[in-house]
Enzyme design. Structure first.
Site, PDB file in Angstrom:
ATOM      1  N   HIS A 159     -20.893   8.938 -76.010  1.00 25.62           N
ATOM      2  CA  HIS A 159     -21.151   7.515 -76.257  1.00 25.62           C
ATOM      3  C   HIS A 159     -20.233   6.628 -75.412  1.00 25.62           C
ATOM      4  CE1 HIS A 159     -23.975   7.576 -79.700  1.00 25.62           C
ATOM      5  NE2 HIS A 159     -23.455   8.777 -79.885  1.00 25.62           N
ATOM      6  N   CYS A 213     -26.988  10.252 -75.783  1.00 24.64           N
ATOM      7  CA  CYS A 213     -27.059  11.119 -76.954  1.00 24.64           C
ATOM      8  C   CYS A 213     -28.487  11.626 -77.196  1.00 24.64           C
ATOM      9  CB  CYS A 213     -26.490  10.391 -78.173  1.00 24.64           C
ATOM     10  SG  CYS A 213     -26.049  11.490 -79.537  1.00 24.64           S
ATOM     11  N   GLU A 222     -20.428   3.537 -74.999  1.00 20.72           N
ATOM     12  CA  GLU A 222     -20.298   2.211 -75.611  1.00 20.72           C
ATOM     13  C   GLU A 222     -19.284   2.197 -76.743  1.00 20.72           C
ATOM     14  OE1 GLU A 222     -22.387   4.249 -78.739  1.00 20.72           O
ATOM     15  OE2 GLU A 222     -22.489   4.379 -76.576  1.00 20.72           O
TER      16      GLU A 222
END
Length: 368
Positions: free
Chosen positions: A342, A257, A344
């Site tokens: 993202h 990001c 994660e």
């Protein structure tokens, strides 16, 4: 029992003069910010605690928020950085075996002004058509103070975003006997980035955003993670210059990001502000190498201009399937790869979590 608990009047005033009348939850008061929307159907607590939302009034497009309560384990940071919260309905009777409280109590604890019982579909259409704009949530009489509030709203800008969310000292996290040591630059990082690294055998040292390349070199780390974070990436020239120096160390780098954007800027790329951004857990991304499309979680209002990347410096590796903006870069001259989304994602989807495995594989190769 009704899902809505009647509260005092609250108002949302947009920079173009549009007023939404609703009801108040959370704390009373006035909160100015950039009005954005996120399309996630779940993971509202992760949204509330994502530092990337610093300075913003966050609108949930899903109509019912709070039905499974809140708990400490799902928070992505120690506190909430949003300025205000906008929902259609909030649930005052949540039910979940993991819950430790409700969303109204969470907003009160975090001193956040919230508004509900407004037409969030209409609000979302305005933002999509006109673009992201500033606004204010207030429990005061908006009609009596409209011009005064509009002046404040129109003059509002998000400033010193990274320095407002980063930690002030290094913190180390580990489990068992780690095989790798990773420096995680805290530009406003989400805890699950750290968790994904720890469970893959990494000792993670979370570093303040301004930690210099020289300081980092002395730590003898195996890898570097450049985290997500808030604000306009191009406004952080000192950090961009430092990231450029970090890249020269030759240590494997994985950026997510804002980290993706800062590294790109350090390598001569440009960034641009998107009309209304990509926020939610259902953003399609195409891997240009495999031609496979992944569903990803995203939260960003800026993007790297893919055409500004020198082909000798790197290659665009992923693009957004909707608007074709750059979603990833693999570099040729530095040991780095980055993505805009993202991998994660705590609330899901988990399609791209394999990128952490790839990062670990690069560190393993370097160690050998």
């Amino acid at each position: 029992m009704s899902l809505l608990e009647r509260g005092d009047n609250a108002y949302l005033l947009l920079a173009d003069g549009t007023i939404f009348e609703g009801l108040h939850f959370g704390v009373k008061g006035t909160a100015i910010g950039e009005v954005v929307f996120t399309t996630g159907m779940t993971a509202y607590q992760e949204t509330l605690t994502d530092p990337s939302y610093y300075g913003q009034l966050v609108t949930q497009t899903f109509p019912l928020i709070g039905n499974y309560g809140v708990n400490a384990a799902d928070s992505e940071s120690a506190r909430s950085y949003i300025h205000g919260y906008i929902v259609r309905e909030w649930c005052n009777t949540p039910s979940n075996f993991r819950m430790e409280g409700d969303i109204d109590g969470f907003l009160k604890e975090q001193n956040i002004v919230g508004i509900y019982n407004i037409d969030t579909r209409k609000l979302t259409r305005i933002i999509r058509e006109v673009g992201v704009m500033n606004g204010v949530i207030t429990t005061e009489d908006v009609y009596a103070k409209k011009e005064e509030l509009l002046e404040q709203v129109r003059n509002y800008t998000i400033q010193n975003a990274i320095l407002s969310v980063t930690g002030d000292e290094p913190r180390t996290y580990r489990e068992g006997t780690p095989k790798y040591k990773v420096a995680l630059y805290d530009f406003g990082y989400k805890r699950n980035i750290r968790n994904e690294l720890v469970k893959r055998g990494c000792e993670v040292v979370v570093l303040p955003a301004a930690t210099s390349a020289e300081e980092l070199k002395a730590m003898h780390v195996d890898g570097i993670m450049l985290s997500n974070g808030p604000g306009d990436p191009s406004e952080n020239q000192a950090i961009i210059d430092n990231v450029g120096e970090i890249a020269k160390l030759g240590i494997p780098i994985f950026g997510i990001c804002l980290g993706h954007q800062l590294l790109a800027l350090s390598q001569g790329c440009r960034t641009e502000k998107l009309k209304y951004g990509h926020r939610g857990a259902n953003q399609p991304v195409i891997d240009l190498n495999s031609h496979r499309t992944y569903v990803t979680s995203q939260n960003h209002g800026y993007a790297v201009v893919g055409e500004s990347l020198d082909p000798e410096v790197g290659t665009v590796s992923h693009i957004n399937a909707n608007d074709k903006t750059c979603e990833g870069i693999r570099y040729h001259k530095i040991n780095a790869f980055t993505v805009q989304f993202h991998p994660e994602a705590h609330g899901g989807p988990l399609d791209t979590a394999y990128l952490f495995d790839e990062f670990v594989a690069v560190m393993e190769k370097e160690k050998k």
